[in-house]
Motif scaffolding. Structure first.
Motif, PDB file in Angstrom:
ATOM      1  N   VAL A   1     -16.699  -6.830  74.110  1.00 32.76           N
ATOM      2  CA  VAL A   1     -15.329  -6.730  74.609  1.00 32.76           C
ATOM      3  C   VAL A   1     -15.340  -5.706  75.740  1.00 32.76           C
ATOM      4  N   LEU A   2     -15.086  -6.159  76.953  1.00 26.93           N
ATOM      5  CA  LEU A   2     -15.105  -5.305  78.140  1.00 26.93           C
ATOM      6  C   LEU A   2     -13.670  -5.023  78.565  1.00 26.93           C
ATOM      7  N   ALA A   3     -13.353  -3.752  78.784  1.00 27.20           N
ATOM      8  CA  ALA A   3     -11.984  -3.354  79.112  1.00 27.20           C
ATOM      9  C   ALA A   3     -11.916  -2.742  80.498  1.00 27.20           C
ATOM     10  N   SER A   4     -10.824  -3.031  81.193  1.00 24.75           N
ATOM     11  CA  SER A   4     -10.533  -2.405  82.479  1.00 24.75           C
ATOM     12  C   SER A   4      -9.021  -2.288  82.589  1.00 24.75           C
ATOM     13  N   SER A   5      -8.544  -1.672  83.655  1.00 23.29           N
ATOM     14  CA  SER A   5      -7.096  -1.575  83.855  1.00 23.29           C
ATOM     15  C   SER A   5      -6.484  -2.946  84.101  1.00 23.29           C
ATOM     16  N   ARG A   6      -7.328  -3.923  84.395  1.00 24.83           N
ATOM     17  CA  ARG A   6      -6.846  -5.295  84.612  1.00 24.83           C
ATOM     18  C   ARG A   6      -6.688  -6.074  83.319  1.00 24.83           C
ATOM     19  N   GLY A   7      -7.195  -5.527  82.213  1.00 22.94           N
ATOM     20  CA  GLY A   7      -7.136  -6.224  80.934  1.00 22.94           C
ATOM     21  C   GLY A   7      -8.507  -6.235  80.279  1.00 22.94           C
ATOM     22  N   THR A   8      -8.682  -7.110  79.307  1.00 26.16           N
ATOM     23  CA  THR A   8      -9.962  -7.218  78.603  1.00 26.16           C
ATOM     24  C   THR A   8     -10.550  -8.606  78.787  1.00 26.16           C
ATOM     25  N   ARG A   9     -11.855  -8.686  78.689  1.00 23.62           N
ATOM     26  CA  ARG A   9     -12.541  -9.972  78.681  1.00 23.62           C
ATOM     27  C   ARG A   9     -13.685  -9.891  77.685  1.00 23.62           C
ATOM     28  N   ARG A  10     -14.060 -11.043  77.166  1.00 21.83           N
ATOM     29  CA  ARG A  10     -15.142 -11.119  76.192  1.00 21.83           C
ATOM     30  C   ARG A  10     -16.335 -11.847  76.801  1.00 21.83           C
ATOM     31  N   VAL A  11     -17.499 -11.229  76.680  1.00 25.83           N
ATOM     32  CA  VAL A  11     -18.723 -11.772  77.261  1.00 25.83           C
ATOM     33  C   VAL A  11     -19.756 -11.911  76.150  1.00 25.83           C
ATOM     34  N   PRO A  12     -20.313 -13.098  75.950  1.00 23.51           N
ATOM     35  CA  PRO A  12     -21.390 -13.232  74.958  1.00 23.51           C
ATOM     36  C   PRO A  12     -22.522 -12.267  75.288  1.00 23.51           C
ATOM     37  N   PHE A  13     -23.020 -11.577  74.284  1.00 20.72           N
ATOM     38  CA  PHE A  13     -24.084 -10.608  74.528  1.00 20.72           C
ATOM     39  C   PHE A  13     -25.268 -11.258  75.219  1.00 20.72           C
ATOM     40  N   ASN A  14     -25.589 -12.487  74.839  1.00 23.96           N
ATOM     41  CA  ASN A  14     -26.756 -13.155  75.421  1.00 23.96           C
ATOM     42  C   ASN A  14     -26.540 -13.589  76.871  1.00 23.96           C
ATOM     43  N   GLY A  15     -25.353 -13.349  77.411  1.00 29.65           N
ATOM     44  CA  GLY A  15     -25.105 -13.596  78.827  1.00 29.65           C
ATOM     45  C   GLY A  15     -24.747 -12.333  79.586  1.00 29.65           C
ATOM     46  N   PHE A  16     -24.935 -11.172  78.952  1.00 35.70           N
ATOM     47  CA  PHE A  16     -24.497  -9.904  79.549  1.00 35.70           C
ATOM     48  C   PHE A  16     -25.469  -9.390  80.608  1.00 35.70           C
ATOM     49  N   TYR A  17     -26.767  -9.453  80.335  1.00 38.30           N
ATOM     50  CA  TYR A  17     -27.744  -8.888  81.271  1.00 38.30           C
ATOM     51  C   TYR A  17     -28.154  -9.905  82.324  1.00 38.30           C
ATOM     52  N   THR A  18     -28.285  -9.414  83.557  1.00 36.42           N
ATOM     53  CA  THR A  18     -28.692 -10.274  84.673  1.00 36.42           C
ATOM     54  C   THR A  18     -30.078  -9.918  85.196  1.00 36.42           C
ATOM     55  N   GLY A  19     -30.646  -8.818  84.718  1.00 33.94           N
ATOM     56  CA  GLY A  19     -31.965  -8.370  85.145  1.00 33.94           C
ATOM     57  C   GLY A  19     -32.260  -7.031  84.522  1.00 33.94           C
ATOM     58  N   TYR A  20     -33.365  -6.425  84.940  1.00 30.09           N
ATOM     59  CA  TYR A  20     -33.762  -5.135  84.377  1.00 30.09           C
ATOM     60  C   TYR A  20     -32.680  -4.088  84.613  1.00 30.09           C
ATOM     61  N   ARG A  21     -32.065  -3.603  83.520  1.00 28.71           N
ATOM     62  CA  ARG A  21     -30.997  -2.612  83.556  1.00 28.71           C
ATOM     63  C   ARG A  21     -29.824  -3.045  84.436  1.00 28.71           C
ATOM     64  N   LYS A  22     -29.624  -4.343  84.562  1.00 31.90           N
ATOM     65  CA  LYS A  22     -28.497  -4.882  85.319  1.00 31.90           C
ATOM     66  C   LYS A  22     -27.680  -5.793  84.416  1.00 31.90           C
ATOM     67  N   SER A  23     -26.355  -5.794  84.643  1.00 29.17           N
ATOM     68  CA  SER A  23     -25.484  -6.586  83.783  1.00 29.17           C
ATOM     69  C   SER A  23     -24.268  -7.066  84.564  1.00 29.17           C
ATOM     70  N   VAL A  24     -23.399  -7.791  83.887  1.00 26.33           N
ATOM     71  CA  VAL A  24     -22.178  -8.298  84.515  1.00 26.33           C
ATOM     72  C   VAL A  24     -21.045  -7.279  84.439  1.00 26.33           C
ATOM     73  N   LEU A  25     -21.304  -6.088  83.875  1.00 26.57           N
ATOM     74  CA  LEU A  25     -20.273  -5.065  83.752  1.00 26.57           C
ATOM     75  C   LEU A  25     -19.838  -4.582  85.137  1.00 26.57           C
ATOM     76  N   ALA A  26     -18.539  -4.673  85.413  1.00 26.92           N
ATOM     77  CA  ALA A  26     -18.004  -4.243  86.708  1.00 26.92           C
ATOM     78  C   ALA A  26     -17.864  -2.725  86.740  1.00 26.92           C
ATOM     79  N   GLY A  27     -17.747  -2.175  87.934  1.00 25.10           N
ATOM     80  CA  GLY A  27     -17.674  -0.731  88.092  1.00 25.10           C
ATOM     81  C   GLY A  27     -16.452  -0.099  87.461  1.00 25.10           C
ATOM     82  N   ASP A  28     -15.393  -0.890  87.281  1.00 27.70           N
ATOM     83  CA  ASP A  28     -14.165  -0.345  86.682  1.00 27.70           C
ATOM     84  C   ASP A  28     -14.007  -0.752  85.226  1.00 27.70           C
ATOM     85  N   GLU A  29     -15.087  -1.244  84.604  1.00 28.12           N
ATOM     86  CA  GLU A  29     -15.028  -1.697  83.223  1.00 28.12           C
ATOM     87  C   GLU A  29     -15.807  -0.777  82.289  1.00 28.12           C
TER      88      GLU A  29
END
Length: 273
Positions: free
Chosen positions: A138-166
């Motif tokens: 469950v990712l939270a930001s001032s824009r609201g919350t979104r749910r991301v499957p853990f198995n789709g969270f990482y995009t590379g080594y120490r990289k993820s879909v987490l935005a800078g304001d989340e």
């Protein structure tokens, strides 16, 4: 060379709402809580960021509960809380098992599940557990919350879909059928970085995840398919050894990791029979 403390700025929000506002309006900021990773990097002078957001006081992110049929673990729940939680013990015992092998008691009292996820090390002991349990973040930001499957969270080594304001607010784990299994292989059982770590669930269907064998934690869909189709564990082992592509590094060799991963698969299948 240690980072000069005088050059650092620390913001301390009093609520999650304020923390999200600061991320939006005052960023970029580095969220911190237990600091078991951040302090190491600061001590060695290898952390380029200078501005931090202290989340440690946000008790609303420390709750562990069951709601709407899901086990919800707050991102700031410490490993000690996870070990002691009856909810975790009943519904995700492999998460408690992994937490017992993360550092010593001091680290378990400070380190947080959200920090392990955000740090994104492929050797993170809790990460294969979350992958095998099909967890949702469950990712939270001032824009609201979104749910991301853990198995789709990482995009590379120490990289993820987490935005800078989340922020990672919590982890949701669905009810899991089948027998859960966890093993860590390292120089020591705890207080050592994993050379290989496996988390698995047998039946319903079987799910297998590995850490320290790729740039990110990985699931093994081809190996899982062999077992789901009634293939032998020997056939599944051959598939696993072809499916992963570990590297040689200071902690171990690729051949060792491949062989140990196969051994763990056989041990998992034998012990959950």
């Amino acid at each position: 060379m240690r980072t000069a403390v005088s050059a650092l700025e620390l913001l301390e929000p009093r609520s999650l709402k304020e923390a999200l506002r600061l991320l939006r309006d005052e960023g970029p900021l580095v969220p911190l809580a237990g600091c078991t990773d951040v302090y190491v990097n600061l001590n060695f002078g290898i952390l380029p960021q200078k501005r931090f957001l202290n989340l440690w006081g946000l008790d609303e992110l420390k709750k562990i509960r069951v709601r709407d049929g899901l086990l919800s673990v707050g991102a700031l729940a410490t490993y000690s809380q996870i070990i002691a939680s009856p909810h975790v013990g009943r519904r995700a015992p492999i998460l408690a098992a992994a937490s017992r092998e993360i550092g010593g008691v001091q680290i378990q009292n400070r380190g947080t599940l959200g920090g392990n996820i955000a740090n994104g090390s492929p050797a993170g002991d809790s990460l294969p557990v979350l992958a095998a349990l099909d967890a949702v973040l469950v990712l939270a930001s001032s824009r609201g919350t979104r749910r991301v499957p853990f198995n789709g969270f990482y995009t590379g080594y120490r990289k993820s879909v987490l935005a800078g304001d989340e922020l990672i607010a919590s982890v949701e784990i669905p009810k899991t059928e089948g027998r859960q299994w966890f093993r860590k292989v390292g120089t020591r059982a705890a207080q050592a970085i994993s050379k290989v770590v496996m988390a698995a669930v047998r039946d319903g269907p079987s799910r297998i995840a590995l850490g320290s064998v790729a740039p990110t934690v990985i699931r093994l869909p081809r190996t899982e398919a062999v077992l789901a189709g009634g293939g032998s564990v020997a056939e599944a082992r051959r598939t696993l050894e072809a499916e992963i592509a570990p590297i040689d590094d200071i902690r171990s060799t690729a051949d060792y990791r491949r062989r140990v991963s196969g051994n763990l698969l056989e041990k998992f299948w034998r012990e959950t029979a």
